[in-house]
Scaffold this motif. Structure first.
Motif, mmCIF file in Angstrom:
data_model
loop_
_atom_site.group_PDB
_atom_site.id
_atom_site.type_symbol
_atom_site.label_atom_id
_atom_site.label_comp_id
_atom_site.label_asym_id
_atom_site.label_seq_id
_atom_site.Cartn_x
_atom_site.Cartn_y
_atom_site.Cartn_z
ATOM 1 N N GLY A 168 0.777 -1.233 0.000
ATOM 2 C CA GLY A 168 0.000 0.000 0.000
ATOM 3 C C GLY A 168 0.807 1.281 0.000
ATOM 4 O O GLY A 168 0.241 2.366 -0.061
ATOM 5 N N VAL A 169 2.115 1.178 0.082
ATOM 6 C CA VAL A 169 2.953 2.374 0.086
ATOM 7 C C VAL A 169 2.956 2.988 -1.317
ATOM 8 O O VAL A 169 3.138 2.284 -2.302
ATOM 9 N N PRO A 170 2.748 4.304 -1.421
ATOM 10 C CA PRO A 170 2.774 4.935 -2.743
ATOM 11 C C PRO A 170 4.159 4.807 -3.381
ATOM 12 O O PRO A 170 5.170 4.827 -2.683
ATOM 13 N N ALA A 171 4.166 4.677 -4.697
ATOM 14 C CA ALA A 171 5.435 4.545 -5.416
ATOM 15 C C ALA A 171 5.357 5.305 -6.734
ATOM 16 O O ALA A 171 4.280 5.452 -7.309
ATOM 17 N N SER A 172 6.492 5.778 -7.178
ATOM 18 C CA SER A 172 6.601 6.410 -8.491
ATOM 19 C C SER A 172 7.675 5.671 -9.268
ATOM 20 O O SER A 172 8.740 5.384 -8.736
ATOM 21 N N VAL A 173 7.382 5.373 -10.515
ATOM 22 C CA VAL A 173 8.370 4.775 -11.400
ATOM 23 C C VAL A 173 8.754 5.867 -12.388
ATOM 24 O O VAL A 173 7.896 6.433 -13.071
ATOM 25 N N ILE A 174 10.035 6.179 -12.424
ATOM 26 C CA ILE A 174 10.522 7.286 -13.235
ATOM 27 C C ILE A 174 11.407 6.743 -14.352
ATOM 28 O O ILE A 174 12.320 5.968 -14.107
ATOM 29 N N TYR A 175 11.109 7.147 -15.563
ATOM 30 C CA TYR A 175 11.871 6.734 -16.738
ATOM 31 C C TYR A 175 13.044 7.695 -16.886
ATOM 32 O O TYR A 175 12.885 8.835 -17.300
ATOM 33 N N GLN A 176 14.225 7.245 -16.493
ATOM 34 C CA GLN A 176 15.411 8.095 -16.517
ATOM 35 C C GLN A 176 16.538 7.366 -17.219
ATOM 36 O O GLN A 176 16.811 6.219 -16.909
ATOM 37 N N MET A 177 17.169 8.014 -18.135
ATOM 38 C CA MET A 177 18.164 7.369 -18.985
ATOM 39 C C MET A 177 19.589 7.510 -18.475
ATOM 40 O O MET A 177 20.521 7.064 -19.130
ATOM 41 N N ALA A 178 19.790 8.139 -17.317
ATOM 42 C CA ALA A 178 21.138 8.305 -16.785
ATOM 43 C C ALA A 178 21.121 8.118 -15.273
ATOM 44 O O ALA A 178 20.117 8.365 -14.616
ATOM 45 N N SER A 179 22.251 7.678 -14.752
ATOM 46 C CA SER A 179 22.390 7.581 -13.298
ATOM 47 C C SER A 179 23.788 8.023 -12.896
ATOM 48 O O SER A 179 24.772 7.767 -13.599
ATOM 49 N N LEU A 180 23.846 8.703 -11.779
ATOM 50 C CA LEU A 180 25.111 9.102 -11.162
ATOM 51 C C LEU A 180 25.236 8.334 -9.860
ATOM 52 O O LEU A 180 24.279 8.275 -9.086
#
Length: 165
Positions: free
Chosen positions: A79-91
């Motif tokens: 039940g915890v809210p979540a967001s999935v983010i489409y991101q093409m880079a990571s640091l």
């Protein structure tokens, strides 16, 4: 978990298989964390093909290497809210306080990588840590988009040996 194959994938497969039981042939690996309505069939899960991570093979789920998926599953609650983010880079930073950049291709053609914001983050990190970063190296990584972690602050030829955070 048993994988109840969505009708769209059943049609794509064309083999009449409607589910895959838990075990080594199950593409969900040892854990499936559902995102949203069960009818969507979306989630974050392990995989029986660890060499496929990172990469795009999914029909909407996020695949992780199974040990990482198991650890992730321990950190969340139903039940915890979540967001999935489409991101093409990571640091990421390693244990030696080096900065690593990975830039991935854009398989869904979203064209949402904000390179100016990314470069600003890199510059701020370098300033805060007293490090120098070659802008041409950042540009080359952005152009090549191999998905491989590249050290921005290491001596030439250094390979990733420690976990990133």
């Amino acid at each position: 978990p048993t994988w109840h194959i969505p009708k769209s994938i059943q049609k794509e497969r064309g083999d009449g298989v409607k589910s895959v039981p838990a075990g080594p042939n199950n593409p969900l690996g040892p854990v499936f964390v559902r995102l949203g309505d069960p009818k969507l069939g979306l989630g974050i899960h392990g995989t029986n093909a660890p060499a496929s991570v990172p990469g795009v093979r999914s029909h909407g789920c996020v695949r992780m290497k199974s040990p990482d998926a198991l650890e992730f599953a321990k950190t969340i609650a139903t039940g915890v809210p979540a967001s999935v983010i489409y991101q093409m880079a990571s640091l990421n930073e390693d244990a030696n306080q080096n900065l690593w950049l990975a830039v991935h291709r854009d398989p869904y053609n979203k064209k949402n990588l904000d390179t100016a914001a990314l470069k600003k983050s890199i510059t701020a990190w370098a300033k805060a840590h007293g490090k120098t970063i070659n802008p041409a190296k950042v540009d080359a990584i952005l152009k090549n988009r191999t998905g491989t972690a590249n050290c921005l602050t290491c001596a030439k030829g250094v390979k990733l040996k420690t976990p990133l955070k």
